[in-house]
Scaffold this active site. Structure first.
Site, PDB file in Angstrom:
ATOM      1  N   HIS A 191      31.589  36.204  46.957  1.00  0.00           N
ATOM      2  CA  HIS A 191      32.330  36.969  47.899  1.00  0.00           C
ATOM      3  C   HIS A 191      31.243  36.956  49.009  1.00  0.00           C
ATOM      4  O   HIS A 191      29.940  36.899  48.799  1.00  0.00           O
ATOM      5  CB  HIS A 191      32.890  38.193  47.612  1.00  0.00           C
ATOM      6  CG  HIS A 191      31.679  39.444  46.959  1.00  0.00           C
ATOM      7  ND1 HIS A 191      31.000  39.977  47.669  1.00  0.00           N
ATOM      8  CD2 HIS A 191      31.801  39.529  45.800  1.00  0.00           C
ATOM      9  CE1 HIS A 191      30.377  40.872  47.165  1.00  0.00           C
ATOM     10  NE2 HIS A 191      30.779  40.510  45.811  1.00  0.00           N
ATOM     11  N   CYS A 207      28.749  40.430  40.665  1.00  0.00           N
ATOM     12  CA  CYS A 207      29.415  39.351  41.583  1.00  0.00           C
ATOM     13  C   CYS A 207      28.328  38.562  42.125  1.00  0.00           C
ATOM     14  O   CYS A 207      27.295  38.854  42.322  1.00  0.00           O
ATOM     15  CB  CYS A 207      30.343  39.810  42.255  1.00  0.00           C
ATOM     16  SG  CYS A 207      31.618  40.452  41.497  1.00  0.00           S
TER      17      CYS A 207
END
Length: 310
Positions: A191, A207
């Site tokens: 992301h 992440c």
């Protein structure tokens, strides 16, 4: 590893910068060496932090620090030389889809039928919330304007630092996931970010974080179902078709909190195949050992008789 840890405390002082992938033609069969490193001169009366130069040339902060030990992170000295580490050895794995090498904090994307590889700097999970390693999965879905629901454990960690974290963060400029998310597996995502300070650092909740221009490019071009492989290769090496031997060494990720907070270097994983490579007849063992100690994050020619400096 303490230097990078300390940097996180001051990173919000940096301005936000965009980035672009570095695109390389794939080398011929039997070769893994691509690109070329070069130097730039910091302009007179410089007012920009190292992050500005990292973003301009498609690097993460860790890549720049490995290549430029002693560089001032907050204000590189005017007139000084910065090495831009754009030469690299491709990871020793299949050239397909997305390959993330957490050790060098880079994401490799092999567009189908393009004969190229696109390389992006990334931020990864902090110590104790590591990005998965040695994992093969796929892109399950993509989401523009993602929301974020922090886990109870994440909220507790923030509370320990005196920070209040809501149970739900809506899409928008304050969302740490940025404007685009590519979900891999069931629990993780590639992301964007609402602040570029994390690119090249261990700051996420596990992440993979990219600069905003980079995640938009991947979001627009990587289809659902794309293969994703996450590896951990701090040491890469290759014997090229011309017989030259090359070694690229990065600082390995700390294995626990004590290593993460220590000033000592984390031990390198020395596999039997790496040992055999270094002890080969055409390799200068002294140069190889120097590269293992220096850990510049750049390919070093270690062939017998080589005069390359590093």
């Amino acid at each position: 590893m303490r230097r990078v840890n300390i940097l996180c405390s001051f990173a919000l002082l940096f301005a936000s910068h965009t980035s672009l992938a570095v695109t390389y033609p794939l080398p011929p069969e039997g070769s893994r060496l691509v690109g070329q490193s070069f130097t730039v001169t910091v302009p007179d009366h410089n007012t920009q932090p190292l992050e500005t130069f990292a973003a301009q040339y498609g690097q993460g902060l860790s890549n720049m620090l490995e290549a430029n030990p002693g560089a001032d992170v907050f204000l590189p000295k005017s007139g000084s030389q910065l090495t831009i580490p754009q030469q690299l050895i491709l990871p020793d794995t299949v050239r397909k889809g997305i390959v993330v090498n957490v050790a060098e904090m880079r994401l490799y994307y092999y567009p189908p039928d393009s004969n190229t590889v696109e390389v992006f700097p990334i931020g990864i999970g902090q110590a104790g919330r590591e990005t998965p390693r040695n994992w093969v999965t796929t892109v399950e879905r993509k989401q523009e304007a993602p929301t974020w629901t922090p886990t109870p454990n994440t909220r507790r960690e923030y509370a320990k630092r005196g920070e209040s974290l809501p149970a739900f963060v809506p899409a928008g400029p304050d969302n740490p996931m940025g404007l685009y998310a590519i979900y891999i597996g069931r629990l993780y995502a590639i992301h964007g970010t609402n602040a570029n300070f994390g690119i090249g650092l261990r700051v996420s909740q596990g992440c993979i974080r990219l600069r905003n221009d980079d995640i938009k490019y991947l979001f627009d071009n990587v289809p659902v179902g794309t293969r994703v492989q996450i590896i951990d290769q701090p040491v890469k090496y290759t014997t090229e078709p011309d017989g030259s031997n090359w070694l690229e060494v990065h600082e390995p990720l700390s294995r626990n909190r004590a290593e993460y907070e220590s000033d000592r270097k984390v031990p390198l994983p020395v596999t039997p195949s790496l040992r055999a490579f270094i002890n080969g007849q055409e390799v200068d063992v002294n140069r190889a050992n120097a590269a293992l100690q220096r850990r510049s994050g750049m390919p070093v020619q270690i062939s017998s008789g080589s005069r390359q400096m590093f």
